[in-house]
Design a protein around this motif. Structure first.
Motif, PDB file in Angstrom:
ATOM      1  N   ARG B 236       2.117  29.179   1.836  1.00  0.00           N
ATOM      2  CA  ARG B 236       1.380  28.233   1.000  1.00  0.00           C
ATOM      3  C   ARG B 236       2.363  27.575   0.032  1.00  0.00           C
ATOM      4  O   ARG B 236       2.988  28.262  -0.778  1.00  0.00           O
ATOM      5  N   ALA B 237       2.491  26.295   0.159  1.00  0.00           N
ATOM      6  CA  ALA B 237       3.444  25.571  -0.690  1.00  0.00           C
ATOM      7  C   ALA B 237       2.698  24.623  -1.615  1.00  0.00           C
ATOM      8  O   ALA B 237       1.761  23.943  -1.197  1.00  0.00           O
ATOM      9  N   THR B 238       3.115  24.631  -2.853  1.00  0.00           N
ATOM     10  CA  THR B 238       2.594  23.650  -3.807  1.00  0.00           C
ATOM     11  C   THR B 238       3.692  22.621  -4.020  1.00  0.00           C
ATOM     12  O   THR B 238       4.829  22.977  -4.318  1.00  0.00           O
ATOM     13  N   ILE B 239       3.344  21.381  -3.836  1.00  0.00           N
ATOM     14  CA  ILE B 239       4.381  20.348  -3.891  1.00  0.00           C
ATOM     15  C   ILE B 239       3.837  19.124  -4.629  1.00  0.00           C
ATOM     16  O   ILE B 239       2.679  18.744  -4.442  1.00  0.00           O
ATOM     17  N   GLY B 240       4.657  18.577  -5.476  1.00  0.00           N
ATOM     18  CA  GLY B 240       4.229  17.406  -6.246  1.00  0.00           C
ATOM     19  C   GLY B 240       5.414  16.739  -6.908  1.00  0.00           C
ATOM     20  O   GLY B 240       6.551  17.214  -6.806  1.00  0.00           O
ATOM     21  N   PRO B 241       5.155  15.626  -7.588  1.00  0.00           N
ATOM     22  CA  PRO B 241       6.254  14.912  -8.239  1.00  0.00           C
ATOM     23  C   PRO B 241       6.623  15.582  -9.554  1.00  0.00           C
ATOM     24  O   PRO B 241       5.780  16.229 -10.190  1.00  0.00           O
ATOM     25  N   THR B 242       7.857  15.444  -9.957  1.00  0.00           N
ATOM     26  CA  THR B 242       8.263  15.906 -11.284  1.00  0.00           C
ATOM     27  C   THR B 242       8.170  14.730 -12.255  1.00  0.00           C
ATOM     28  O   THR B 242       7.902  13.589 -11.845  1.00  0.00           O
ATOM     29  N   ASP B 243       8.440  15.006 -13.508  1.00  0.00           N
ATOM     30  CA  ASP B 243       8.428  13.919 -14.492  1.00  0.00           C
ATOM     31  C   ASP B 243       9.621  12.987 -14.326  1.00  0.00           C
ATOM     32  O   ASP B 243       9.690  11.940 -14.967  1.00  0.00           O
ATOM     33  N   ALA B 244      10.553  13.386 -13.466  1.00  0.00           N
ATOM     34  CA  ALA B 244      11.766  12.565 -13.308  1.00  0.00           C
ATOM     35  C   ALA B 244      11.542  11.358 -12.423  1.00  0.00           C
ATOM     36  O   ALA B 244      12.419  10.512 -12.304  1.00  0.00           O
ATOM     37  N   VAL B 245      10.395  11.285 -11.779  1.00  0.00           N
ATOM     38  CA  VAL B 245      10.186  10.192 -10.828  1.00  0.00           C
ATOM     39  C   VAL B 245       9.045   9.297 -11.304  1.00  0.00           C
ATOM     40  O   VAL B 245       8.099   9.765 -11.947  1.00  0.00           O
ATOM     41  N   GLY B 246       9.152   8.028 -10.961  1.00  0.00           N
ATOM     42  CA  GLY B 246       8.125   7.082 -11.404  1.00  0.00           C
ATOM     43  C   GLY B 246       7.475   6.343 -10.250  1.00  0.00           C
ATOM     44  O   GLY B 246       6.930   5.252 -10.420  1.00  0.00           O
ATOM     45  N   HIS B 247       7.552   6.907  -9.069  1.00  0.00           N
ATOM     46  CA  HIS B 247       6.891   6.293  -7.906  1.00  0.00           C
ATOM     47  C   HIS B 247       6.663   7.388  -6.878  1.00  0.00           C
ATOM     48  O   HIS B 247       6.989   8.549  -7.117  1.00  0.00           O
ATOM     49  N   ALA B 248       6.122   7.012  -5.720  1.00  0.00           N
ATOM     50  CA  ALA B 248       5.904   8.008  -4.672  1.00  0.00           C
ATOM     51  C   ALA B 248       7.255   8.460  -4.120  1.00  0.00           C
ATOM     52  O   ALA B 248       8.273   7.794  -4.301  1.00  0.00           O
ATOM     53  N   VAL B 249       7.244   9.603  -3.463  1.00  0.00           N
ATOM     54  CA  VAL B 249       8.474  10.112  -2.848  1.00  0.00           C
ATOM     55  C   VAL B 249       8.165  10.470  -1.395  1.00  0.00           C
ATOM     56  O   VAL B 249       7.252  11.257  -1.144  1.00  0.00           O
ATOM     57  N   PRO B 250       8.885   9.940  -0.439  1.00  0.00           N
ATOM     58  CA  PRO B 250       9.881   8.889  -0.631  1.00  0.00           C
ATOM     59  C   PRO B 250       9.196   7.542  -0.844  1.00  0.00           C
ATOM     60  O   PRO B 250       8.035   7.373  -0.491  1.00  0.00           O
ATOM     61  N   THR B 251       9.953   6.612  -1.378  1.00  0.00           N
ATOM     62  CA  THR B 251       9.416   5.267  -1.531  1.00  0.00           C
ATOM     63  C   THR B 251      10.267   4.317  -0.700  1.00  0.00           C
ATOM     64  O   THR B 251      11.186   4.738  -0.006  1.00  0.00           O
ATOM     65  N   GLY B 252       9.945   3.044  -0.749  1.00  0.00           N
ATOM     66  CA  GLY B 252      10.749   2.080   0.001  1.00  0.00           C
ATOM     67  C   GLY B 252      10.336   2.000   1.449  1.00  0.00           C
ATOM     68  O   GLY B 252       9.142   1.927   1.751  1.00  0.00           O
ATOM     69  N   ASP B 253      11.311   2.032   2.339  1.00  0.00           N
ATOM     70  CA  ASP B 253      11.038   1.788   3.756  1.00  0.00           C
ATOM     71  C   ASP B 253       9.902   2.666   4.276  1.00  0.00           C
ATOM     72  O   ASP B 253       9.812   3.856   3.964  1.00  0.00           O
ATOM     73  N   LEU B 254       9.086   2.057   5.126  1.00  0.00           N
ATOM     74  CA  LEU B 254       7.871   2.734   5.571  1.00  0.00           C
ATOM     75  C   LEU B 254       8.133   3.939   6.452  1.00  0.00           C
ATOM     76  O   LEU B 254       7.256   4.777   6.638  1.00  0.00           O
TER      77      LEU B 254
END
Lengths: 391, 364
Positions: B236-254
């Motif tokens: 069971r993994a919990t995964i989310g963004p940290t405060d260091a990022v300001g967009h989705a991960v990954p972003t950019g190319d589809l």
């Protein structure tokens, strides 16, 4: 409930199909690995909604009820030399699946279908890229438009080519023609090695789905049958199977075994593939039961199914119903019922965050006002969307 | 008459810059018809000119992906399949988007004048016209500039005589993701940061981004626990963004994606992919034609920071070992299947961002 599946037609497939491989092997279905049984997910969701797995798996409509029918002998089409060669048998439950045959082209349409076949071949090449929207050949759009307007003959031409491509039965002339179209016609030379069939199949589905639903459903099911049982499994196949199934659900108006968008990627390829087979079986049975009904009857069934599905214990079933009852042509009362159901899902702490993000996006596209504070209160600490097909 | 001629000239100049294939193009959007860079293409500003006074910035820029925007192998592999003006506008902004870029445009990539075109006077006469600090901190630092190439729709080219058709689905959505994350930060009284603050900290021109493992790793928080249930490890993994990022991960190319992989060390693996998923839609145009567009079916990436951005993922693995499974978080710059077809090797597109051993589920 676990079903172990084998393709008994493997040997026959080896003789008749271009690249024969069993799709789900018995040993694969049994091994304890990343592959979870489709029913496991049902149990998870049932637990999350305080219902027993048996309740959660209760049939929602006649499609599910069909599965309990008495065994029937398998039928094989005489028209299609491949029809009997690629089917599977469940060794734990030897109830044979209904088979589906390739529709016959009416004699009066044959010349028109022949005329349209090269057009279909060129069209397939137009839209074969990964980024299908980027085509350099300006005629592509007109060709596709002409096909869509060509009614039954167009449908047969597209459907027939779907079979030819999947079986490697394109004539030498047609192969040459499509290659010339690529080189001379200025089309992007973007055909990918092993994925050709997969990519063109993905394009054929929405094209077919644009024709009359009653006429085209046998084609779609027969093509799926071929595609699922005579093709080697590869990751992209799960995408294509789902895309075909989504198209069928789109024009019939309901989905007897929906997969929520947020569930697709989490599922392993093997699991997704198995879910696709489960859904396909349901469509086969549904078609067998309702093939003689009118389109209006199909629509009435779909509407009834979707209205009931709004109160399903399964999140995925409810979401599917929301999407189908809130379209532009939906009745105002159905749209409102959908909106209310969506709001309740957003406020439910047990609904996974991925589902909530999806629902918020959908609500925004519908122009529905969502009370941010109220729905934020429903934010969870995750949730893996373990609920599964609405069995 | 003079007015009409001016308008015609202006229109043709804009058309020559923008072409008929208006795709993502921030740099050009900032140019004006009276811009000497635009009016006289042969006078394009080269980084070799800027280096005379801005040696440090140019040196930093050379190490960035912006400088290799055309030469990047992953881009070139995709471009070979679809050589569109749409791509050239952003990957070779110094060139004429209506044709293949020349050597200068290819080698410069996204260079100085691409972002600093607001300083028109300075670019035209670098020795005499000073670029003000406001200009640098204004247009060149704004998200509007970045949006030109990092926020755009799928488009369909339906012929030279018709405008591009825009899909309702963005092909790249980075700036809107940032806007959502910023709104959330504001609501929580947190710190809002713009593109430059994260990707060009302290004014460095060695932009940080997708190619830097540590930079991307800091954007995602993962906790992995494993419970043994009979012959199976339930991970069971919990995964989310940290405060260091300001967009989705990954972003950019589809096609970019993250993959969380758990393995038993004996070759058995289970994984979860975090990526956008699309479906094809048949569209009918006003001339009776039909074409396919792409619409997003689900955004399965790590969501921008927000109230519902954390996900929990469950994976199962045969318990062949008494130890809990190992895990790793991989970043793929494109879909591995596409990469294989394009002749790209795994090591070119795949980076392991983080890895470890799953914690026993009862561990504190």
């Amino acid at each position: 409930m676990r079903r172990s599946l084998i393709t008994v037609g493997t040997l026959l497939c080896a003789l008749s199909c271009e690249r024969p491989r069993p799709v789900v092997r018995a040993e694969d279905a049994r091994r304890p690995s990343a592959v979870s049984d489709a029913r496991d997910g049902v149990e998870e969701v049932a637990a999350s909604f305080d219902r027993s797995p048996a309740d959660a798996a209760a049939p929602l409509d006649a499609a599910a009820e069909e599965s309990a029918e008495a065994p029937e002998p398998p039928t094989v089409s005489n028209d299609d030399p491949y029809a009997g060669s690629c089917f599977r048998v469940d060794i734990d439950d030897p109830t044979p699946m209904p088979t589906i045959t390739v529709p016959e082209v009416p004699p009066e349409l044959r010349s028109e279908v022949s005329r349209l076949r090269p057009l279909v071949a060129r069209c397939m090449r137009c839209f074969r890229a990964e980024r299908v929207a980027h085509v350099r050949e300006p005629d592509c759009s007109a060709w596709a438009g002409e096909l869509m307007r060509s009614g039954l003959a167009g449908m047969h031409a597209v459907g027939q080519l779907a079979f030819d491509e999947q079986n490697g039965r394109m004539s030498a002339r047609e192969r040459a023609l499509t290659q010339v179209a690529i080189r001379v016609g200025g089309m992007p030379n973007i055909v990918r090695g092993g994925g050709n069939t997969v990519e063109s199949a993905a394009v054929i589905a929405p094209l077919l789905a644009s024709y009359d639903a009653r006429e085209v459903l046998p084609y779609m099911l027969a093509a799926l049958n071929r595609f699922m049982y005579c093709q080697p499994p590869r990751p992209a196949n799960a995408d294509v199977l789902e895309e075909w199934m989504a198209n069928i659900a789109g024009f019939v108006g309901f989905d007897p075994a929906p997969v929520a968008p947020w569930q697709e990627e989490p599922a392993s390829y093997e699991r997704r593939s198995e879910l696709a087979y489960d859904a396909f079986d349901r469509w086969l049975r549904w078609h067998r039961s309702h093939q003689h009904e009118s389109l209006e009857q199909w629509r009435a069934r779909a509407l009834e199914h979707n209205r009931r599905a709004l109160t399903s214990p399964l999140v995925v079933v409810r979401v599917d119903a929301i999407l189908r009852l809130s379209g532009e042509r939906a009745a105002p009362e159905d749209r409102e019922a959908s909106r209310q159901t969506l709001l309740r899902l957003l406020e439910n702490r047990r609904v996974p965050n991925a589902a909530k993000r999806y629902l918020r996006g959908y609500a925004a596209r519908q122009g529905w006002q969502i009370d941010a504070e109220a729905s934020d209160a429903g934010a969870t600490t995750g949730g893996d969307g373990g609920e599964n097909r609405g069995t | 008459m003079a007015m009409a001629l001016s308008l015609a000239w202006l229109s043709s100049t804009i058309a020559s810059v923008l072409g008929d294939h208006r795709g993502p193009r921030a740099p050009q959007a900032h140019r004006r018809a009276d811009d000497p860079i635009v009016a006289a293409p042969d006078d394009r500003v080269r980084s070799s000119q800027c280096v005379r006074c801005h040696e440090e910035q140019v040196r930093q820029w050379r190490a960035s992906l912006h400088a290799r925007s055309w030469e990047d192998r992953i881009f070139l592999a995709a471009y070979r399949e679809e050589p569109m003006a749409f791509c050239r506008g952003c990957h070779a902004p110094l060139g004429d988007a209506s044709r293949e870029p020349d050597a200068l445009a290819r080698s410069e990539g996204v260079s100085c004048s691409s972002c600093h075109a607001e300083s028109r006077a300075h670019l035209a006469s670098p020795r005499t016209a000073r670029a003000t600090r406001d200009e640098h901190r204004g247009a060149a630092a704004s998200e509007r500039l970045c949006a030109g190439c990092h926020q755009f729709d799928f488009v369909v080219d339906r012929g030279a005589d018709r405008p591009l058709w825009h899909s309702p689905t963005p092909m790249q959505d980075t700036v809107r993701e940032w806007q959502r994350a910023s709104r959330y930060a504001r609501e929580r009284g947190g710190v809002e940061r713009d593109c430059v603050q994260c990707h060009m900290p302290s004014g460095t021109h060695a932009t940080r981004g997708v190619e830097q493992r540590e930079f991307v790793r800091r954007a995602v928080a993962v906790t992995v626990r494993a419970c043994r249930s009979g012959a199976v490890w339930r991970v069971r993994a919990t995964i989310g963004p940290t405060d260091a990022v300001g967009h989705a991960v990954p972003t950019g190319d589809l096609h970019r994606q993250l993959r969380l992989v758990v393995s038993d060390g004996r070759g058995r693996e289970a994984s979860r992919v975090f990526a956008r998923r699309f479906e094809r839609r048949l569209e009918i145009d006003d001339r009776g034609g039909a074409f396919f567009s792409r619409v997003e079916r689900f955004d399965g990436r790590i969501a921008p920071p927000g109230p519902e951005s954390e996900d929990t993922v469950t994976l199962e693995l045969a318990a062949t070992d008494a130890r809990p499974p190992a895990w790793r978080l991989e970043h793929w710059r494109t879909d591995p299947e596409i990469a294989r077809d394009q002749g790209l090797s795994t090591h070119e597109i795949n980076t392991t961002l983080d890895e470890g051993q799953a914690l026993p589920c009862d561990a504190r």
